[in-house]
Design an enzyme around this catalytic site. Sequence first.
Site, short mmCIF file in Angstrom:
data_model
loop_
_atom_site.label_atom_id
_atom_site.label_comp_id
_atom_site.label_asym_id
_atom_site.label_seq_id
_atom_site.Cartn_x
_atom_site.Cartn_y
_atom_site.Cartn_z
N ASP A 2 33.14 28.86 29.82
CA ASP A 2 34.08 28.29 30.79
C ASP A 2 35.52 28.59 30.42
O ASP A 2 35.87 28.61 29.23
CB ASP A 2 33.85 26.78 30.87
CG ASP A 2 34.34 26.21 32.18
OD1 ASP A 2 34.79 26.99 33.05
OD2 ASP A 2 34.29 24.99 32.34
N ASN A 50 27.12 28.70 41.35
CA ASN A 50 28.23 29.66 41.41
C ASN A 50 28.21 30.55 42.66
O ASN A 50 29.21 31.17 43.00
CB ASN A 50 28.27 30.55 40.16
CG ASN A 50 28.81 29.85 38.93
OD1 ASN A 50 28.46 30.20 37.80
ND2 ASN A 50 29.69 28.86 39.11
C1 FPP Z 1 33.36 30.20 34.02
O1 FPP Z 1 34.77 30.29 34.02
C2 FPP Z 1 32.79 31.52 33.97
C3 FPP Z 1 31.91 32.01 34.89
C4 FPP Z 1 31.43 31.25 36.05
C5 FPP Z 1 31.39 33.39 34.77
C6 FPP Z 1 31.09 33.84 33.39
C7 FPP Z 1 30.83 35.27 33.45
C8 FPP Z 1 31.29 36.19 32.58
C9 FPP Z 1 32.02 35.88 31.35
C10 FPP Z 1 31.08 37.61 32.84
C11 FPP Z 1 29.77 37.96 33.48
C12 FPP Z 1 29.24 39.10 32.83
C13 FPP Z 1 28.34 39.06 31.88
C14 FPP Z 1 28.08 40.27 31.11
C15 FPP Z 1 27.57 37.86 31.54
P1 FPP Z 1 35.57 29.80 35.31
O2 FPP Z 1 35.62 30.92 36.28
O3 FPP Z 1 34.90 28.58 35.83
O4 FPP Z 1 36.96 29.49 34.70
P2 FPP Z 1 37.96 28.35 35.18
O5 FPP Z 1 37.20 27.05 35.12
O6 FPP Z 1 39.06 28.41 34.18
O7 FPP Z 1 38.40 28.71 36.57
#
Ligand code: FPP
Length: 227
Positions: A2, A50
Amino acid sequence: MDGNGRWAKKKGKTRIEGHKKGAEQIRHVLSAAKKLGVEYVTLYAFSSENWNRPKSEVTALMRLLEASIKANEKLFVKNGVRFETIGDTTALPAYCQKAISHIKAATKNCKNQTLVLALNYGSRDEIARVVNEIAREAAEGKLKKAPLEYGDIAARLDTAQIPDPDLIIRTSGEQRLSNYLMLQGAYSELYFTDVLWPDFGEKELEKAVAEYSKRERRYGLTSEQLK
Ligand code: FPP
């Protein structure tokens, strides 16, 4: 994993750039985990909720997933990292499913470490799938045992071949499980850090494991019984 979005905002970058940096962190965390003797690393990459994000972000995440899998396959084979997934991957775009099948086949005999990506994963969805499977087995007269025990349920979870997590780390200051490994994490130690996922590296993992090693895992027993 996250905090990619907030990391990007802080740096004046796009959310997708944040996810890219987040994806790059994975190999650093894996190698740090290896040094610490951690054999299984499970990452919550895309939850069953998501899909409700803006379509452009969902598509970019799927493309990033495909690209990251392809970019890491050789390295995983070289380092003996077996690639697994949990979650209903049948709902992912065909190009992701293809990359996933490819890397799973290429790494199936790797023995040093297992990386599990949670993709289209949510505990509630996982449990609903298990209940439906059991109901189908019962309707077809294939259920040989009653009453069922937790072990019979665990054997049908996506994690049937993966040990329960000892430690669940959540980055970015949020303190909730968000539908992640709710059954498997029943006795997991929880660790929350304000560090955003793109900044979570070797030092941060060491800190989390050091904290974990101070915990007493009692599984319902008393301290005296453990001694
Ligand atoms: C959460 O941060 C992250 C995600 C929903 C996606 C995670 C995915 C990756 C790191 C890359 C995908 C690729 C691979 C290889 C697994 P957020 O978007 O909720 O962050 P925020 O809460 O700060 O907005």
